[in-house]
Design a protein around this motif. Sequence first.
Motif, mmCIF file in Angstrom:
data_model
loop_
_atom_site.group_PDB
_atom_site.id
_atom_site.type_symbol
_atom_site.label_atom_id
_atom_site.label_comp_id
_atom_site.label_asym_id
_atom_site.label_seq_id
_atom_site.Cartn_x
_atom_site.Cartn_y
_atom_site.Cartn_z
ATOM 1 N N PHE A 19 -55.895 43.090 158.806
ATOM 2 C CA PHE A 19 -54.706 42.361 158.816
ATOM 3 C C PHE A 19 -54.903 41.148 158.474
ATOM 4 C CE2 PHE A 19 -52.717 45.835 161.177
ATOM 5 C CZ PHE A 19 -51.623 45.913 160.747
ATOM 6 N N SER A 21 -57.545 40.099 156.492
ATOM 7 C CA SER A 21 -57.779 40.142 154.967
ATOM 8 C C SER A 21 -56.293 40.075 154.148
ATOM 9 C CB SER A 21 -58.668 41.248 154.647
ATOM 10 O OG SER A 21 -57.598 42.550 154.682
ATOM 11 N N ILE A 22 -55.293 40.583 154.731
ATOM 12 C CA ILE A 22 -54.261 40.647 154.167
ATOM 13 C C ILE A 22 -53.325 39.266 154.216
ATOM 14 C CG2 ILE A 22 -51.514 41.788 154.163
ATOM 15 C CD1 ILE A 22 -52.981 44.241 155.240
ATOM 16 N N SER A 23 -53.549 38.842 155.313
ATOM 17 C CA SER A 23 -53.085 37.499 155.475
ATOM 18 C C SER A 23 -53.545 36.442 154.420
ATOM 19 C CB SER A 23 -53.301 36.837 156.840
ATOM 20 O OG SER A 23 -52.385 37.789 157.855
ATOM 21 N N LEU A 26 -52.332 37.054 150.832
ATOM 22 C CA LEU A 26 -50.958 36.646 150.670
ATOM 23 C C LEU A 26 -51.188 35.102 150.701
ATOM 24 C CD1 LEU A 26 -49.260 39.012 153.078
ATOM 25 C CD2 LEU A 26 -48.996 39.134 150.723
ATOM 26 N N THR A 139 -49.799 38.207 160.218
ATOM 27 C CA THR A 139 -49.679 38.838 158.980
ATOM 28 C C THR A 139 -48.365 38.997 158.765
ATOM 29 O OG1 THR A 139 -51.794 39.776 159.229
ATOM 30 C CG2 THR A 139 -50.426 40.886 157.616
ATOM 31 N N LEU A 143 -45.974 37.767 155.740
ATOM 32 C CA LEU A 143 -45.320 38.438 154.705
ATOM 33 C C LEU A 143 -43.982 38.243 154.843
ATOM 34 C CD1 LEU A 143 -45.649 40.964 152.867
ATOM 35 C CD2 LEU A 143 -45.452 42.476 154.724
ATOM 36 N N VAL A 223 -54.729 41.355 147.451
ATOM 37 C CA VAL A 223 -54.658 42.339 148.649
ATOM 38 C C VAL A 223 -55.642 43.229 148.561
ATOM 39 C CG1 VAL A 223 -53.071 43.651 150.197
ATOM 40 C CG2 VAL A 223 -52.222 41.298 149.311
ATOM 41 N N SER A 226 -59.147 42.142 148.841
ATOM 42 C CA SER A 226 -59.543 41.667 150.154
ATOM 43 C C SER A 226 -59.566 42.662 151.139
ATOM 44 C CB SER A 226 -58.503 40.521 150.688
ATOM 45 O OG SER A 226 -58.886 39.726 151.529
ATOM 46 N N PHE A 227 -58.843 43.461 151.133
ATOM 47 C CA PHE A 227 -58.913 44.776 152.164
ATOM 48 C C PHE A 227 -60.181 45.567 151.863
ATOM 49 C CE2 PHE A 227 -58.269 49.170 152.544
ATOM 50 C CZ PHE A 227 -57.414 49.315 153.904
#
Length: 272
Positions: A19, A21-23, A26, A139, A143, A223, A226-227
């Motif tokens: 989470f 990594s997603i944040s 973004l 996150t 988003l 994304v 990073s994930f």
Amino acid sequence: MLELLTYDFIRHALIIGIFLSISAALLSPFLVLNEQAMIADGLAHVSFAGLIFGILFINQPLYIAIPFVMAASLLIKYLSTSKTINGDAAIGLISSISFAVGLYIIKKSTGFNISVESMLVGNIFTALKTDMYLAIIITVLILVFILFYYRKLFLMTYDLNYAKFKGIKTNLIGYLLAGLTAVFIVIGVRTIGTLLISALVVFPAIISSQLTKSFRYTLIIGVISSFVIVVMGIFIAHPLEAPVGSSIVILYTLFLGVIFIYNKLKKGLKIK
């Protein structure tokens, strides 16, 4: 490797890492392409002081650290937009003061039994469930924010003056972005560390920009990369007993190096 998933702390670390990594991915294009990448590093230093205040005064340091860092981020944003101080100078000024105050308090406080090294490099394997829930919440907020303001953020990133001309409330959106970045940084510092959390914000946009010129694909590739890298970093760090943050940054560096070499070779072949 799958055997590691039988441990609760590994599963918690993966959830937090995914989470975060997603944040980070973004946020990355809107900060890096808008030349605000250093705000992540500056707020990481501010959060160091905020967490120390929280540790000293209450058992839940995030209750103090989050509003403390949000206030600092809004102050940086105000100083840079009001032209009172140059943006980079404002970041450097507030972050260095905060970091110095944090170190001073550690030195002068009695009974401060938390390792400074652990705060600098983080330890995602000792993260609490609270950190996991906060990672998920931030996150979702980021988003929703990006989906709602995507077109306006896009215009602000590439042509701020045109965005103002179109009547976009650039100051309001800028302050919201700064606030969300601040919360992300505080949560990330607890797990990835003060010195390395900004790398999670910087690398995705840089990597994506080497592979595509499309802003939308910059977000998507950021994304995905990073994930993958954060998950790999967690699985590699545990058996090697290495800091997760350091492992992630090294993997990012290797991946970026491979991309640079690939682009050079591709250009060389085109010239021939």
